[in-house]
Scaffold this active site. Structure first.
Site, PDB file in Angstrom:
ATOM      1  CG  ASN A   4       0.113 -14.047   7.162  1.00  0.00           C
ATOM      2  OD1 ASN A   4      -0.557 -13.456   8.004  1.00  0.00           O
ATOM      3  ND2 ASN A   4       1.220 -14.731   7.475  1.00  0.00           N
ATOM      4  CG  ASP A  27       2.497 -22.753   4.973  1.00  0.00           C
ATOM      5  OD1 ASP A  27       2.601 -22.965   6.197  1.00  0.00           O
ATOM      6  OD2 ASP A  27       1.399 -22.626   4.391  1.00  0.00           O
ATOM      7  CE  LYS A  53      13.909  -1.593  -5.603  1.00  0.00           C
ATOM      8  NZ  LYS A  53      13.692  -0.233  -6.051  1.00  0.00           N
ATOM      9  CG  ASP A  80       4.681 -27.897  11.019  1.00  0.00           C
ATOM     10  OD1 ASP A  80       4.240 -27.250  11.991  1.00  0.00           O
ATOM     11  OD2 ASP A  80       3.976 -28.619  10.292  1.00  0.00           O
ATOM     12  CG  PHE A  87      -5.974 -20.435  15.642  1.00  0.00           C
ATOM     13  CD1 PHE A  87      -5.443 -20.653  16.900  1.00  0.00           C
ATOM     14  CD2 PHE A  87      -7.031 -19.544  15.504  1.00  0.00           C
ATOM     15  CE1 PHE A  87      -5.954 -20.011  18.017  1.00  0.00           C
ATOM     16  CE2 PHE A  87      -7.549 -18.883  16.601  1.00  0.00           C
ATOM     17  CZ  PHE A  87      -7.014 -19.117  17.863  1.00  0.00           C
ATOM     18  CE  LYS A  93      -2.546 -26.258  11.616  1.00  0.00           C
ATOM     19  NZ  LYS A  93      -2.632 -24.857  11.228  1.00  0.00           N
ATOM     20  CE  LYS A 121       1.274 -29.594  11.169  1.00  0.00           C
ATOM     21  NZ  LYS A 121       0.930 -28.277  10.704  1.00  0.00           N
TER      22      LYS A 121
END
Ligand SMILES: Cc1cc2nc3c(=O)[nH]c(=O)nc-3n(C[C@H](O)[C@H](O)[C@H](O)COP(=O)(O)O)c2cc1C
Length: 391
Positions: free
Chosen positions: A210, A279, A288, A305, A324, A338, A342
């Site tokens: 990411n 995730d 490969k 998680d 965050f 969230k 959480k």
């Protein structure tokens, strides 16, 4: 702790001048803007280039030279800007001049014009130090609230064991931090911070990643450290220099991050999960994956998680947990969801413009639902506000 502080370091003609290179480098490491001013005698014992290289600033050793220093009256502008003056080593000669109001070289002239607090670290032969004239001069400076650190006992340059050695740079640094360092409001707290973005292996040459740069997590770690916290920084694929005296624990994947977080969790008072954790992961191929004209389907499985594991762990009580949320849609609603799901104490909501940027525009939402939008600001300013909210 010394960010934003300007410190003049005066170097005089004592053999201990080599130790001042270490002092200057430590002051720089703590964030100070350091300007070195040398006497002519000092330049015979250590080169100005050493200090120029360590400080990144021109070194002043000729009162009448305009080279490098782009102000009309450098000794006055420098004196006005200084938050602290440290003279290390300070010779018997310089102590005498300063105590009697002389200003006939760059250092004594700058010091005469400077109203900032002053520290001297005398260093000289033991008989020079015991000389009543030197003692009288030191007494005069102390009476004006100058701090005198050392000298200490030990082996002197002349070969004898006696009083006269310059105090160690670390001792002078500690005194400096106590005098002008930023407040230590996180001292005694252990903060666990994750930063960066995890990478999930597809095959030996590819991965899913990411866009997280790690800048936010690193800024929080640096600010927490500056404020006295003990910091564990778990860093996933971050290409940034380590914040001040921290050794990040390097991980690549979400599983590795979970293992490192679990290992560090017990001693943490505060957990700040700033990393962008994948995730989904892939059961990595050993070889490969070859190109073909067929569609390629990769079956991904959810990763653990980490936040959920942290908030449901035994021993969670008493810890402050910060998450965050980065959303493209319905930022606040999703962040609030969230926060609740959480069981977090605080959530930092931000949008994708934050990725890789040096600034961020965030909204802080705490457990009680109180919402505080912050204007766009540098990540170090945002980091400071997040830590203030945690406090
Ligand atoms: C190798 C060497 C080492 C010296 N070390 C010291 C010292 O540690 N302390 C001191 O007061 N003078 C020392 N001196 C004498 C000073 O350099 C001398 O008094 C000089 O005039 C100081 O000038 P300044 O105060 O402008 O730097 C040393 C001289 C030499 C040649």
């Amino acid at each position: 702790m010394l960010k934003g502080k300007t410190i003049i370091v005066g170097v005089t003609g004592g053999i201990a001048a080599y130790k001042t290179a270490m002092l200057v480098s430590r002051l720089k490491a703590w964030g100070a803007d350091v300007w070195v001013v040398m006497t002519a005698a000092a330049t015979k014992l250590i080169g100005p280039l050493t200090f120029r290289t360590l400080t990144g600033n021109p070194v002043v050793y000729d009162l009448f030279s305009q080279e490098d220093i782009h102000t009309p009256v450098p000794h006055i502008s420098l004196a006005d800007r200084a938050d602290l003056v440290i003279i290390a080593p300070c010779t018997a000669n310089m102590i005498g001049k300063l105590a009697n109001g002389l200003a006939d070289d760059p250092l004594s002239t700058i010091v005469m014009a400077c109203q900032a607090p002053k520290i001297i670290a005398p260093a000289m032969n033991c008989n020079m130090w015991r000389n009543p004239l030197v003692q009288g001069n030191v007494g005069k400076l102390k009476a004006l609230n100058w701090e005198c650190i050392g000298p200490v006992e030990g082996k002197l340059a002349c070969g004898v064991e006696d009083i006269g050695r310059m105090a160690e740079p670390e001792e002078i640094l500690e005194r400096t931090l106590a005098l002008i360092g930023s407040k230590q409001d996180l001292k005694g707290k252990h903060i666990l911070i994750t930063a960066g973005g995890t990478q999930e292996t597809i095959d030996p040459v590819r991965f899913i990643a990411n866009r997280s740069s790690g800048k936010m997590g690193y800024a929080i770690a640096a600010n927490a450290r500056e404020r006295g916290a003990e910091v564990t920084l778990i860093s996933a694929n971050v290409d940034l220099p380590a914040p001040l005296d921290l050794k990040p624990i390097k991980v690549a994947t979400a599983d590795q991050m979970l293992a490192s977080v679990e290992a560090a969790l017990q001693k943490a008072d505060v957990v700040v999960m700033a990393a962008a954790v994948a995730d989904y992961k892939y059961h990595a191929a050993k070889s490969k994956i070859k190109k073909s004209n067929q569609k390629l389907k990769l079956a991904l499985t959810p990763t653990s998680d980490i936040l959920q594991r942290v908030t449901s762990a035994t021993g969670r009580a008493g810890k402050t947990i910060v998450g965050f949320a980065l959303e493209t849609d319905n930022l606040i609603a999703n962040a609030r969801k969230k926060l609740k799901e959480k069981d977090l104490d605080l959530i930092v909501a931000n949008d994708p413009t934050t990725f890789g940027s040096d600034s961020a525009k965030v909204v802080l939402i705490n457990k009680l639902g109180k919402q505080r939008p912050l204007p766009r600001a540098s990540k170090s300013v945002v980091a400071r506000e997040i830590l203030n909210a945690i406090l």
